[in-house]
Write a protein that holds these residues in place. Structure first.
Motif, short mmCIF file in Angstrom:
data_model
loop_
_atom_site.label_atom_id
_atom_site.label_comp_id
_atom_site.label_asym_id
_atom_site.label_seq_id
_atom_site.Cartn_x
_atom_site.Cartn_y
_atom_site.Cartn_z
N LYS A 73 0.82 -1.21 0.00
CA LYS A 73 0.00 0.00 0.00
C LYS A 73 0.85 1.26 0.00
N THR A 184 7.94 0.11 12.07
CA THR A 184 7.12 1.04 11.31
C THR A 184 6.04 1.58 12.25
N ALA A 186 3.13 3.34 12.19
CA ALA A 186 1.70 3.08 12.02
C ALA A 186 1.39 1.60 12.25
N ASN A 187 2.23 0.72 11.70
CA ASN A 187 2.01 -0.72 11.87
C ASN A 187 2.06 -1.13 13.33
N GLY A 191 -1.47 -1.72 14.24
CA GLY A 191 -1.55 -3.10 13.76
C GLY A 191 -0.95 -4.11 14.71
N GLN A 216 -7.36 0.65 13.23
CA GLN A 216 -6.97 -0.70 13.62
C GLN A 216 -7.55 -1.76 12.69
N GLN A 218 -7.61 -1.48 9.46
CA GLN A 218 -6.91 -1.48 8.18
C GLN A 218 -5.93 -2.64 8.11
N TRP A 220 -2.44 -3.55 7.66
CA TRP A 220 -1.12 -2.92 7.73
C TRP A 220 -0.09 -3.86 7.14
N ASN A 222 3.67 -4.96 5.70
CA ASN A 222 5.11 -4.78 5.89
C ASN A 222 5.79 -4.68 4.53
#
Length: 225
Positions: A73, A184, A186-187, A191, A216, A218, A220, A222
């Motif tokens: 993404k 990461t 956001a992850n 996530g 949460q 979404q 996510w 790597n």
């Protein structure tokens, strides 16, 4: 006398502590990973020197070949060469990565808990930056062109972004650890498994719980390979 000894001990601890913030220095020429050893250490145990082969120091990594950036993404692909892929890196305190960016692709905000990173642009241009630690949270950013070099200090949140709408970009990075790690942001925050309670995140980010629930939910991805 006892107080002087205690003071000396504290001073020695303060002086030597920075040296413990990164990979320890090797005590022999090399220490190739022994993948079959049952021993668990901070790092990896050494293979018997008589069993070491030249291919322990070699990897046909094909780093000259473009990587797939469209299955992520964030439209980037990080090909990391660390001690898990190249056993001869054990105890040498270094690794590297090729990073491919699609147009408008990014390597999103992340940290390397065990390494400083130095990056050079091979193709295209990148907008890069990092943020210092609390309380200042000062943001340093720069537009890089082909051949430019930028350094990201160990542990600080940083990113790279390809601003072009048409051209891909490629960078090569060197990292000061055989296993630099990557978190990461956001992850990790949205996530995590199991998820962090939405009450905690809603308060931390000063947003409605519904926003946290949406984030949460979404997928996510790597982008590290």
């Amino acid at each position: 006398m006892a107080s002087n000894f205690l003071l000396l001990t504290v001073l020695l601890a303060l002086i030597t502590s920075p040296a413990m913030g990164s990979d320890p220095s090797p005590l022999q020429d090399f220490c190739v990973v022994d993948k079959d050893s049952p021993v668990r250490v901070n790092g990896f145990p050494c293979k018997d020197i008589n069993d070491v082969k030249v291919d322990d120091f070699f990897l046909a990594a094909n780093l000259d070949k473009p990587r797939d950036t469209m299955s992520s993404k964030v439209r980037s692909n990080v090909t990391l060469i660390n001690v898990m892929k190249l056993p001869g890196l054990n105890t040498l305190g270094i690794s590297m990565a090729r990073i491919d960016y699609a147009p408008q692709g990014q390597n999103p905000p992340h940290t390397h808990p065990r390494a400083t990173e130095i990056l050079t642009v091979i193709e295209g241009s990148l907008y890069v930056g990092f943020v210092t630690s609390n309380p200042d949270n000062k943001f340093f950013s720069k537009m890089l062109n082909k051949g430019d070099v930028f350094v990201f200090p160990q542990g600080l949140i940083h990113f790279q972004f390809n601003p072009s709408h048409e051209k891909p970009a490629v960078a090569i990075a060197a990292l000061s650890s055989q296993n630099p790690g990557a978190i990461t942001i956001a992850n990790a925050v949205f996530g995590s498994k199991p998820p962090i309670a939405h009450d905690v995140l809603a308060k931390a980010f000063q947003v409605d719980k519904n926003v946290v629930d949406w984030l949460q939910a979404q997928f996510w991805v790597n982008n590290h390979n």
